[in-house]
Motif scaffolding. Sequence first.
Motif, PDB file in Angstrom:
ATOM      1  N   GLY A 190      -0.313  18.400  -0.283  1.00  0.00           N
ATOM      2  CA  GLY A 190      -1.166  17.175  -0.444  1.00  0.00           C
ATOM      3  C   GLY A 190      -2.498  17.447   0.203  1.00  0.00           C
ATOM      4  O   GLY A 190      -3.393  17.949  -0.539  1.00  0.00           O
ATOM      5  N   LEU A 191      -2.562  17.375   1.406  1.00  0.00           N
ATOM      6  CA  LEU A 191      -3.652  17.657   2.473  1.00  0.00           C
ATOM      7  C   LEU A 191      -3.105  18.272   3.594  1.00  0.00           C
ATOM      8  O   LEU A 191      -2.908  17.621   4.379  1.00  0.00           O
ATOM      9  CB  LEU A 191      -4.822  16.646   2.472  1.00  0.00           C
ATOM     10  N   PRO A 192      -3.010  19.518   3.695  1.00  0.00           N
ATOM     11  CA  PRO A 192      -2.008  20.197   4.793  1.00  0.00           C
ATOM     12  C   PRO A 192      -2.339  20.030   6.231  1.00  0.00           C
ATOM     13  O   PRO A 192      -3.722  20.403   6.376  1.00  0.00           O
ATOM     14  CB  PRO A 192      -1.723  21.669   4.405  1.00  0.00           C
ATOM     15  N   ILE A 193      -1.832  19.338   6.996  1.00  0.00           N
ATOM     16  CA  ILE A 193      -2.054  18.887   8.486  1.00  0.00           C
ATOM     17  C   ILE A 193      -1.970  20.173   9.250  1.00  0.00           C
ATOM     18  O   ILE A 193      -2.968  20.280  10.115  1.00  0.00           O
ATOM     19  CB  ILE A 193      -1.082  17.794   8.804  1.00  0.00           C
ATOM     20  N   ASN A 194      -1.177  21.161   9.012  1.00  0.00           N
ATOM     21  CA  ASN A 194      -1.426  22.246   9.780  1.00  0.00           C
ATOM     22  C   ASN A 194      -2.346  23.107   9.811  1.00  0.00           C
ATOM     23  O   ASN A 194      -2.973  23.680  10.699  1.00  0.00           O
ATOM     24  CB  ASN A 194      -0.046  23.252   9.261  1.00  0.00           C
ATOM     25  N   ILE A 245       0.949  -1.338  -0.011  1.00  0.00           N
ATOM     26  CA  ILE A 245       0.109   0.079  -0.012  1.00  0.00           C
ATOM     27  C   ILE A 245       0.850   1.115  -0.035  1.00  0.00           C
ATOM     28  O   ILE A 245       1.867   1.238   1.022  1.00  0.00           O
ATOM     29  CB  ILE A 245      -0.830  -0.140   1.104  1.00  0.00           C
ATOM     30  N   TYR A 246       0.530   2.274  -0.692  1.00  0.00           N
ATOM     31  CA  TYR A 246       1.436   3.483  -0.951  1.00  0.00           C
ATOM     32  C   TYR A 246       0.498   4.697  -0.655  1.00  0.00           C
ATOM     33  O   TYR A 246      -0.691   4.891  -1.490  1.00  0.00           O
ATOM     34  CB  TYR A 246       2.044   3.466  -2.235  1.00  0.00           C
ATOM     35  N   THR A 247       0.784   5.600   0.162  1.00  0.00           N
ATOM     36  CA  THR A 247      -0.239   6.810   0.595  1.00  0.00           C
ATOM     37  C   THR A 247       0.835   7.920  -0.132  1.00  0.00           C
ATOM     38  O   THR A 247       1.774   8.137   0.171  1.00  0.00           O
ATOM     39  CB  THR A 247      -0.180   6.884   1.824  1.00  0.00           C
ATOM     40  N   ALA A 248       0.017   8.563  -1.310  1.00  0.00           N
ATOM     41  CA  ALA A 248       0.764   9.804  -1.900  1.00  0.00           C
ATOM     42  C   ALA A 248       0.271  10.892  -1.278  1.00  0.00           C
ATOM     43  O   ALA A 248      -0.880  11.259  -1.273  1.00  0.00           O
ATOM     44  CB  ALA A 248       0.493   9.784  -3.157  1.00  0.00           C
ATOM     45  N   HIS A 249       1.079  11.629  -0.371  1.00  0.00           N
ATOM     46  CA  HIS A 249       0.762  12.638   0.372  1.00  0.00           C
ATOM     47  C   HIS A 249       1.073  14.091  -0.492  1.00  0.00           C
ATOM     48  O   HIS A 249       1.639  15.088  -0.120  1.00  0.00           O
ATOM     49  CB  HIS A 249       1.827  12.688   1.610  1.00  0.00           C
ATOM     50  N   ASN A 305      -6.051  13.848  -1.690  1.00  0.00           N
ATOM     51  CA  ASN A 305      -6.830  15.227  -2.330  1.00  0.00           C
ATOM     52  C   ASN A 305      -7.495  15.006  -3.896  1.00  0.00           C
ATOM     53  O   ASN A 305      -7.282  13.885  -4.570  1.00  0.00           O
ATOM     54  CB  ASN A 305      -5.985  16.535  -2.698  1.00  0.00           C
ATOM     55  N   ASN A 306      -8.515  15.659  -4.194  1.00  0.00           N
ATOM     56  CA  ASN A 306      -9.256  15.455  -5.311  1.00  0.00           C
ATOM     57  C   ASN A 306      -8.422  15.281  -6.626  1.00  0.00           C
ATOM     58  O   ASN A 306      -8.628  14.565  -7.396  1.00  0.00           O
ATOM     59  CB  ASN A 306     -10.394  16.371  -5.381  1.00  0.00           C
ATOM     60  N   GLU A 307      -7.404  16.335  -6.756  1.00  0.00           N
ATOM     61  CA  GLU A 307      -6.695  16.322  -8.115  1.00  0.00           C
ATOM     62  C   GLU A 307      -5.789  15.156  -8.127  1.00  0.00           C
ATOM     63  O   GLU A 307      -5.873  14.745  -9.231  1.00  0.00           O
ATOM     64  CB  GLU A 307      -5.888  17.746  -7.867  1.00  0.00           C
ATOM     65  N   ASP A 308      -5.194  14.850  -6.988  1.00  0.00           N
ATOM     66  CA  ASP A 308      -4.425  13.430  -7.228  1.00  0.00           C
ATOM     67  C   ASP A 308      -5.093  12.270  -7.569  1.00  0.00           C
ATOM     68  O   ASP A 308      -4.608  11.645  -8.487  1.00  0.00           O
ATOM     69  CB  ASP A 308      -3.499  13.152  -5.944  1.00  0.00           C
ATOM     70  N   ASN A 349      -4.346  29.434  -3.039  1.00  0.00           N
ATOM     71  CA  ASN A 349      -5.567  28.553  -3.858  1.00  0.00           C
ATOM     72  C   ASN A 349      -4.854  27.666  -4.780  1.00  0.00           C
ATOM     73  O   ASN A 349      -4.489  27.927  -5.835  1.00  0.00           O
ATOM     74  CB  ASN A 349      -6.272  29.651  -4.750  1.00  0.00           C
ATOM     75  N   ILE A 350      -4.263  26.493  -3.966  1.00  0.00           N
ATOM     76  CA  ILE A 350      -3.718  25.567  -4.489  1.00  0.00           C
ATOM     77  C   ILE A 350      -4.276  24.177  -4.142  1.00  0.00           C
ATOM     78  O   ILE A 350      -4.803  23.876  -3.253  1.00  0.00           O
ATOM     79  CB  ILE A 350      -2.024  25.425  -4.191  1.00  0.00           C
ATOM     80  N   ARG A 351      -3.877  23.190  -4.870  1.00  0.00           N
ATOM     81  CA  ARG A 351      -4.338  21.712  -4.764  1.00  0.00           C
ATOM     82  C   ARG A 351      -4.188  21.285  -3.197  1.00  0.00           C
ATOM     83  O   ARG A 351      -3.297  21.533  -2.707  1.00  0.00           O
ATOM     84  CB  ARG A 351      -3.424  20.748  -5.591  1.00  0.00           C
ATOM     85  N   GLY A 352      -5.158  20.512  -2.614  1.00  0.00           N
ATOM     86  CA  GLY A 352      -4.773  20.405  -1.073  1.00  0.00           C
ATOM     87  C   GLY A 352      -5.487  21.398  -0.389  1.00  0.00           C
ATOM     88  O   GLY A 352      -6.181  21.033   0.523  1.00  0.00           O
TER      89      GLY A 352
END
Length: 370
Positions: A281-285, A106-110, A144-147, A300-303
């Motif tokens: 990717g999907l910023p945790i902060n 399994i690979y998670t792309a962040h 995220n939706n774009e990825d 206004n960027i992806r994620g």
Amino acid sequence: MKKVLFVSHLANFSKFNIPFMKWFQEQGWEVHYASLDEEPIRECDRHFKVCFNRSPYSIDNIKAYHQLKYIINTEHYDIIHCHTPMGGVVTRLSAKCTRKNGTKVIYTAHGFHFYKGAPKLNWILYYTMEKYLAKFTDCLITINNEDYQTAISRKFKAEYIEKINGVGVDLKRFQPVSTEEKMALRSEYGFSADDYILIYVAEFIKRKDHKFIINALPNIAKQIPNLKLIFAGCGETLNECVDFSKKMNLENKINFVGYRKDVNKLYQLADCLITSSKQEGLPINIIEGMASGLPIICANIRGQSDIVKNQRNGFLYSLNNAEEFVNRVLKIHNDVQLSAQIKSNNLEDVKKCSLDKAVAAMAKIYCRFM
């Protein structure tokens, strides 16, 4: 006993994997972890130090490949879950043979390094690499939706392609406090009750672009004299940014506090979370800031646009547009009613990114391969 291996090329990434390691232990599995440095992890039965390097051009990753291949062939894992770009590359190459014996990878792309607006070199290098490695992946997880749409539309040959809402945030740890508690925290950390405090929690690397904020700060301070900024994090561009802030005569405005384990308290004493990141990717902060009740100001960027909606969760500004960024900060500062509404919205919207929901989503994926 069944075995699972978690892999990341980053040394401090284990904090995100711990809830999922714990879940496997609760199912009676033996849990191993491989990363760059030694890490004391309670939820891990065994840890391996592997000489990963962030750069795809480093010879260290060839050494890491041989180290990891030996570990995988010796330990005979049932599931391998890898994270981070080089961790994902080296692991999937190392596990090619063992997959033939039933190991699931399994690979998670962040956050893919190829995205709308990315440099052509990123598409040539990273896209080609990820497209090739997808066929050695039993489940590709995007955040995220774009990825997700990229992997689907470009027919990545992973057995499954999934999308989840990130690694999750502990809503018991990250939550707002009362005004009295906020003022007490400010006193404890050396801030005044009437300071207007911005916070940016991020590693000091080029794509986080701290200099963008430092450059913009004088224009904000003209309108907000009691302005303070907290930079929490460390990294390769930290000293450069400290020197730059001195040249800008901002020593009394900016607090460089380094890597912190009490970042939840820093959110709680702040007024607004800002970011200048150019790629996420999907910023945790941002999710942590939302859970703490803070308005968010980000590009206004992806994620980031996946979770921040204009005037609902804060404001999005056009990438590299300093004037728009400054105006967004001033708007949040000046409109108390809007800030209060955003706080309420964020506490509601962040629930979909809770740690409990993240663990449940991953458990569903893991069970498919157990």
